[in-house]
Design a protein around this motif. Structure first.
Motif, PDB file in Angstrom:
ATOM      1  N   LEU A 160     -40.055  28.218  -5.206  1.00 31.88           N
ATOM      2  CA  LEU A 160     -38.928  27.696  -5.604  1.00 31.88           C
ATOM      3  C   LEU A 160     -37.979  28.622  -5.831  1.00 31.88           C
ATOM      4  O   LEU A 160     -38.055  29.563  -6.949  1.00 31.88           O
ATOM      5  CB  LEU A 160     -38.988  26.719  -6.768  1.00 31.88           C
ATOM      6  N   ARG A 203     -30.178  19.397  -9.462  1.00 30.84           N
ATOM      7  CA  ARG A 203     -30.967  19.745  -8.732  1.00 30.84           C
ATOM      8  C   ARG A 203     -32.000  20.837  -9.148  1.00 30.84           C
ATOM      9  O   ARG A 203     -33.161  20.309  -8.973  1.00 30.84           O
ATOM     10  CB  ARG A 203     -30.147  19.661  -7.354  1.00 30.84           C
ATOM     11  N   GLU A 244     -34.116  19.058 -11.866  1.00 29.18           N
ATOM     12  CA  GLU A 244     -35.045  18.107 -11.305  1.00 29.18           C
ATOM     13  C   GLU A 244     -36.324  18.728 -10.611  1.00 29.18           C
ATOM     14  O   GLU A 244     -37.564  18.105 -10.555  1.00 29.18           O
ATOM     15  CB  GLU A 244     -34.324  17.115 -10.123  1.00 29.18           C
ATOM     16  N   ARG A 245     -36.203  19.960 -10.206  1.00 28.29           N
ATOM     17  CA  ARG A 245     -37.229  20.737  -9.518  1.00 28.29           C
ATOM     18  C   ARG A 245     -38.200  21.400 -10.333  1.00 28.29           C
ATOM     19  O   ARG A 245     -39.238  21.893  -9.782  1.00 28.29           O
ATOM     20  CB  ARG A 245     -37.061  21.466  -8.335  1.00 28.29           C
ATOM     21  N   ALA A 303     -31.513  25.716  -1.829  1.00 28.35           N
ATOM     22  CA  ALA A 303     -32.252  24.445  -2.227  1.00 28.35           C
ATOM     23  C   ALA A 303     -31.740  23.557  -3.080  1.00 28.35           C
ATOM     24  O   ALA A 303     -31.639  22.351  -3.209  1.00 28.35           O
ATOM     25  CB  ALA A 303     -33.592  24.788  -2.823  1.00 28.35           C
ATOM     26  N   THR A 342     -36.278  22.451   1.164  1.00 29.02           N
ATOM     27  CA  THR A 342     -37.414  22.821   0.288  1.00 29.02           C
ATOM     28  C   THR A 342     -38.023  24.160   0.359  1.00 29.02           C
ATOM     29  O   THR A 342     -38.938  24.746  -0.485  1.00 29.02           O
ATOM     30  CB  THR A 342     -38.399  21.842   0.581  1.00 29.02           C
TER      31      THR A 342
END
Length: 338
Positions: free
Chosen positions: A21, A264, A267-268, A329, A336
């Motif tokens: 990520l 966002r 959330e990841r 992302a 992703t």
């Protein structure tokens, strides 16, 4: 690891690990490029005095201050001009050690040898004894990568520091302040009569090194002359006029887009990592830097998250790292992998 070294490292890691990520992108201009206004095509004449008044109106400051609102080519240009003056009067300069390496580059280019103080995990103001020299403290409000505004207690500490000597001044880099009016802490520091405010269209309108304003105190006439002798170009003045009149809403759009991207990112993130980010940074409007009390190596090894080491921002003894919400992302069409 310095900025350029980390950028090479980041690209290697993202290429080698498709599931990683990317929470280490720092280029806000690339991330928000669709929001950036286009430059004007006309060749109209724009006067600096009119722009100074327009800027004061935009940020709800008294138009009577227009004689002290110096139009320049951005915060870097403003600091370069001020630093040259500080060298001439043999002033002492304090810079945040872990905010922006360019601060030190500009100071040394002006012949200064700045001292430093840390801002991570919280600002620790210098405790230097008062001497006979002028003394200036540079701070950012809001500060990155701290990702928040100065607290009331921290503002009070700065005011106390100023009160220890009539030769002390504070330079306030407000380029990351996208709201109107400026933050309450910034206004408190200006009310002391010892503050110099630096602002530009760099973050709010996504136009770096184009147009800015340095708001001086009435007692700094010698600095005013230095700014009047180095005006922006006619094209820069026309662009600034367009941004302040036809594109007044762009900073609000920037704040809204950055809020979506931040959510966002959150959330990841694994719960343990999210909880390690101070809530005040998570909720600061327009923020995309999130300090986390976890080393970058640990984030990558144990959580699959690529973070920015603090060393990218300057010297620091803090063991944490910085997450950002600018990667593809977290954009309008989330992906992703890269």
């Amino acid at each position: 690891m310095k900025f350029d070294e980390f950028q090479e490292f980041r690209q290697r890691q993202l290429s080698a690990h498709s599931s990683l990520l990317d929470a280490a992108e720092t280029n806000v201009y690339r991330a928000l490029a669709p929001i950036r206004p286009q430059p004007p095509s006309d060749m109209s004449t724009v006067h600096r005095c009119d722009l100074a008044r327009a800027w004061l109106r935009r940020f709800e400051l008294p138009e009577a201050w227009s004689g002290h609102a110096m139009v320049c080519r951005g915060v870097r240009h403003g600091l370069s001009t001020i630093f040259r003056r500080l060298h001439g009067v043999q002033a002492r300069l304090w810079l945040p050690s872990d905010v922006y390496p360019v601060y030190f580059e500009l100071a040394r280019a002006a012949g200064l040898e700045p001292a430093s103080y840390p801002t991570l995990p919280a600002p620790a103001l210098p405790r230097s004894p008062v001497d006979h020299r002028p003394e200036y403290l540079l701070l950012a409000n809001p500060s990155k990568p701290l990702g928040r505004y100065l607290s009331d207690v921290e503002c009070a500490a700065v005011i106390s520091w100023l009160g220890e000597s009539p030769l002390r001044r504070v330079l306030i880099d407000s380029v990351y302040d996208l709201g109107v009016p400026f933050a309450a802490g910034t206004r408190r520091l200006l009310d002391t009569g010892r503050g110099v405010l630096l602002h530009s269209v760099t973050k709010g309108w996504l136009w770096p090194r184009t147009f800015g304003v340095v708001l001086l105190s009435p007692a700094q006439a010698e600095l005013a002359e230095a700014f009047r002798s180095e005006p922006p170009t006619s094209a820069q003045l026309r662009l600034a006029d367009r941004l302040l009149t036809e594109h007044r809403d762009v900073p609000r759009q920037v704040v809204a887009e950055l809020a979506v991207r931040a959510e966002r990112l959150f959330e990841r993130l694994p719960d343990e990592v999210l909880k390690a980010i101070p809530m005040v940074s998570r909720t600061c409007p327009g923020n995309y830097f999130f300090p986390v009390e976890v080393p970058a190596e640990t984030l990558q090894r144990e959580y699959g998250v690529l973070a920015t080491p603090v060393s990218v921002f300057g010297e620091s003894n803090w063991s944490g790292s910085i997450l950002t919400s600018l990667a593809d992302a977290f954009g309008p069409t989330p992906t992703t992998a890269r």
